[in-house]
Design a protein around this motif. Structure first.
Motif, mmCIF file in Angstrom:
data_model
loop_
_atom_site.group_PDB
_atom_site.id
_atom_site.type_symbol
_atom_site.label_atom_id
_atom_site.label_comp_id
_atom_site.label_asym_id
_atom_site.label_seq_id
_atom_site.Cartn_x
_atom_site.Cartn_y
_atom_site.Cartn_z
ATOM 1 N N GLY A 103 0.831 -1.191 0.000
ATOM 2 C CA GLY A 103 0.000 0.000 0.000
ATOM 3 C C GLY A 103 0.863 1.237 0.000
ATOM 4 O O GLY A 103 2.066 1.204 -0.264
ATOM 5 N N VAL A 104 0.247 2.360 0.327
ATOM 6 C CA VAL A 104 0.966 3.625 0.436
ATOM 7 C C VAL A 104 1.767 3.606 1.735
ATOM 8 O O VAL A 104 1.225 3.254 2.795
ATOM 9 N N SER A 105 3.032 3.958 1.648
ATOM 10 C CA SER A 105 3.842 4.016 2.861
ATOM 11 C C SER A 105 4.351 5.434 3.065
ATOM 12 O O SER A 105 4.543 6.188 2.092
ATOM 13 N N GLN A 106 4.551 5.767 4.337
ATOM 14 C CA GLN A 106 5.040 7.085 4.688
ATOM 15 C C GLN A 106 6.133 6.947 5.731
ATOM 16 O O GLN A 106 6.070 6.075 6.599
ATOM 17 N N SER A 107 7.111 7.843 5.641
ATOM 18 C CA SER A 107 8.175 7.842 6.644
ATOM 19 C C SER A 107 8.657 9.261 6.898
ATOM 20 O O SER A 107 8.603 10.107 5.989
ATOM 21 N N PRO A 108 9.100 9.547 8.135
ATOM 22 C CA PRO A 108 8.968 8.669 9.293
ATOM 23 C C PRO A 108 7.519 8.602 9.768
ATOM 24 O O PRO A 108 6.687 9.383 9.319
ATOM 25 N N ARG A 109 7.187 7.674 10.626
ATOM 26 C CA ARG A 109 5.844 7.617 11.181
ATOM 27 C C ARG A 109 5.650 8.692 12.235
ATOM 28 O O ARG A 109 4.546 9.216 12.401
ATOM 29 N N TYR A 110 6.710 9.023 12.944
ATOM 30 C CA TYR A 110 6.665 10.050 13.977
ATOM 31 C C TYR A 110 7.894 10.939 13.825
ATOM 32 O O TYR A 110 8.985 10.454 13.565
#
Lengths: 115, 116
Positions: A3-10
């Protein structure tokens, strides 16, 4: 498939620091959107890409916000000189076609906290 | 500009019962889509159901159905046989059907809690 991933999470930033948030859309998706979700609110549109072209950046709250998608795949949202009011979850979404309706698939978001 | 209003910040329902979430919107557009999205505590937004404004028939997806009243600009979500996994924030959203930017305009959300 992934799926769609994002970084960083925090991400925690001190006021005045620059931050860069990354979005990896679903492979082959033409359209990419960035949304900002403040605490207790619904997401608000920031900017939209069709391939590498940024077609709408009307939602960017100030000139401290900048987004790019140079090769039409990965996108980066950059915030310069962060302020406390920038604290929010930044959501990325992608969809498969440039025209007509196509479902937007969302990533998990990056939670930005500016101290 | 479009606006989406969700007047119920929080709701709760007992497992297996039915609950209805309200949404109203304001637009001068004639062709558009309406959506309900679910955002569980993990924060990944998931599409629940979609309605095309030109279709008079209300959309249904298994236990989820909508009551679309175009003249009243109302778009409510009914969840039947509520399950614990339905606990989440629910967002109503609007999208213009024309133009080149298919951005979503969201309401503020309704936090639904399903109690055992």
């Amino acid at each position: 498939g992934a799926g769609v991933s994002q970084s960083p999470r925090y991400k925690v930033a001190k006021r005045g620091q620059d931050v860069a948030l990354r979005c990896d859309p679903i492979s082959g998706h033409v359209s990419l959107f960035w949304y900002q979700q403040a605490l207790g609110q619904g997401p608000e549109f920031l900017t939209y890409f069709q391939n590498e072209a940024q077609l709408d950046k009307s939602g960017l709250p100030s000139d401290r916000f900048f987004a790019e998608r140079p090769e039409g795949s990965v996108s980066t949202l950059k915030i310069q000189r962060t302020q406390q009011e920038d604290s929010a979850v930044y959501l990325c979404a992608s969809s498969s076609r440039q025209g007509a309706y196509n479902e937007q698939f969302f990533g998990p978001g990056t939670r930005l906290t500016v101290l | 500009a479009q606006t989406v209003t969700q007047s119920q910040p929080e709701m709760s329902v007992q497992e297996a019962e039915t609950v209805t979430l309200s949404c109203t919107y304001d637009t001068s557009e004639n062709n558009y889509y309406l959506f309900w999205y679910k955002q569980p505590p993990s924060r990944q937004m998931i599409l629940v159901i979609r309605q095309e404004a030109y279709k008079q028939q209300n959309a249904t997806e298994n236990r989820f159905s909508v009551n679309f009243q175009k003249a009243a600009k109302s778009f409510s979500l009914k969840i039947s046989d509520s399950q614990l996994g339905d606990t989440a924030m629910y967002f109503c959203a609007f999208m213009k059907r024309s133009g080149s930017n298919y951005k979503l305009t969201f309401g503020k959300g309704t936090l639904l809690t399903v109690n055992p």
